[in-house]
Design an enzyme around this catalytic site. Structure first.
Site, PDB file in Angstrom:
ATOM      1  N   SER A  10      -2.383  10.511 -13.354  1.00  0.00           N
ATOM      2  CA  SER A  10      -2.244   9.421 -14.336  1.00  0.00           C
ATOM      3  C   SER A  10      -1.390   9.833 -15.529  1.00  0.00           C
ATOM      4  O   SER A  10      -0.198  10.050 -15.373  1.00  0.00           O
ATOM      5  CB  SER A  10      -3.628   8.937 -14.788  1.00  0.00           C
ATOM      6  OG  SER A  10      -4.460   8.757 -13.678  1.00  0.00           O
TER       7      SER A  10
ATOM      8  N   HIS B 167      -1.088   5.418 -10.454  1.00  0.00           N
ATOM      9  CA  HIS B 167      -1.770   4.126 -10.265  1.00  0.00           C
ATOM     10  C   HIS B 167      -1.551   3.283 -11.514  1.00  0.00           C
ATOM     11  O   HIS B 167      -1.144   3.806 -12.554  1.00  0.00           O
ATOM     12  CB  HIS B 167      -3.271   4.359 -10.001  1.00  0.00           C
ATOM     13  CG  HIS B 167      -3.985   5.021 -11.132  1.00  0.00           C
ATOM     14  ND1 HIS B 167      -4.790   4.343 -11.990  1.00  0.00           N
ATOM     15  CD2 HIS B 167      -3.985   6.308 -11.572  1.00  0.00           C
ATOM     16  CE1 HIS B 167      -5.280   5.177 -12.891  1.00  0.00           C
ATOM     17  NE2 HIS B 167      -4.799   6.376 -12.657  1.00  0.00           N
TER      18      HIS B 167
END
Lengths: 71, 284
Positions: free
Chosen positions: B163, B186
């Site tokens: 992330s 994501h």
């Protein structure tokens, strides 16, 4: 605040509402202001170093979570 | 319960050097004379090898100090011209996370980076990542700090750089990833104090654009490829997005090379040499 993490947020925030609020105080240690939390045996755990001298932040004795004994 | 250590009334008479008395009260244990030659001097020239610290009962002064203060014995290591910044656990932002989280505190890392930039003895910075992401603002702040440094920086993703760890990994001049390390890409999800109105979507989209802009600006991946990875379905069990492992991250252009600590330090030293040849010019 936005957390961008693949971890489940229930795990990250677990216990956030249960723990008693932490009590911080400000002390001066070796000429540097520190935001600390009381630990056992009269010591303090460093939460944050409050200094404008960048070199202080490289001092291994003044890292967050280190224990200090007030002078 | 552990008794007898650090209590104000000193009754502990065990034979160890651990005691509440300062070294000056123990003339036999530690006859310290600050004017004596041979002591390491803090004002010493940085280039010179510091004098051997005085040894007492087989232990140097620093060791006794660290036993007394911290209860641990740390072996004093020789000074290095590179510094290693470790980004582990959650990158903690504006909210103090509950204590079960291992966190990297951005309010401490940022002034450290200022000190590393300012210190003349430090020539390069190695950034080691094993992070599960964290606060968007804090992660981007650290990334912007690293990328704007004039000294050579090399990053190494070990284990994971997920992330918000992705922009931190690509912020260095050169990036490595261990063969088995993974990076999860994501979309930014809804959490925190965000009101559920159409503007929420736009707000999250803007946050996401900041991350995408930084990553595409500091690595070889293009925006379309990064968005494709971010919104891929079927890769993650609970989410949309994708996981890149080792070489896949290099093939996608996100990371420069597969390697470990040996390659990373060698690359950092090469960058330091290159900078010296160019008379301290910035690598940008």
């Amino acid at each position: 605040m936005i957390l961008y993490t693949p971890m489940q947020l229930e795990l990250v925030f677990e216990g956030l509402d249960k723990d008693p609020p932490r009590c911080f105080e400000q002390i001066t240690h070796r000429g540097t202001s520190l935001l600390v939390e009381k630990a056992s045996f009269g010591r303090y755990r460093i939460i944050r170093v409050l200094s404008t001298d960048p070199a202080v932040f490289l001092d291994p004795a003044l890292q967050p979570d280190q224990l200090v004994r007030p002078e | 319960m552990f008794h007898g250590y650090g209590e104000p009334n000193e009754k502990y008479t065990g034979g160890t050097p651990v005691s509440e008395n300062g070294p000056e009260n123990q003339p036999d244990l530690y006859p310290y004379d600050p004017d004596e030659p041979g002591e390491s001097d803090p004002d010493e020239c940085p280039g010179e090898q510091p004098a051997q610290p005085r040894r007492v009962q087989g232990k140097t002064r620093e060791v006794i100090e660290s036993i007394k203060e911290m209860g641990t014995s740390e072996v004093p290591a020789p000074k290095s011209s590179i510094h290693c910044l470790t980004i582990v656990g959650q990158i903690e932002g504006h909210l103090v996370l509950p204590p079960q989280n291992k966190t990297t505190k951005y309010e401490h890392v940022i002034p450290q980076l200022v000190a590393l930039e300012d210190n003349n003895e430090i020539e390069g910075i190695l950034i080691i990542l094993n992070t599960v992401g964290g606060d968007v603002e804090a992660g981007l702040a650290i990334s912007e700090m690293i990328t704007s440094m004039s000294k050579p920086t090399v990053s190494l993703v070990l284990g994971g750089g997920h992330s918000i760890g992705v922009p931190v990994a690509v912020s260095a001049n050169y990036s490595f990833i261990a063969e088995t390390a993974s990076m999860t890409i994501h979309p930014i999800r809804l959490n925190g104090l965000v009101i559920g109105v159409p503007q929420t979507y736009e707000y999250l989209d803007k946050m996401q654009d900041r991350v995408i802009r930084f990553v595409t600006g500091h690595s070889k991946i293009d925006e379309a490829a990064l968005r494709e990875l971010m919104f891929r379905t079927g890769d993650l069990a609970r989410d949309i997005g994708s996981v890149l492992i080792g070489k896949e991250a290099v093939d996608k252009g996100l990371i420069d090379e597969v390697g470990g600590v040996g390659e990373a330090v060698a690359k950092l030293k090469a960058l330091i040499e290159e900078r010296k040849k160019n008379k301290g010019e910035s690598l940008h």
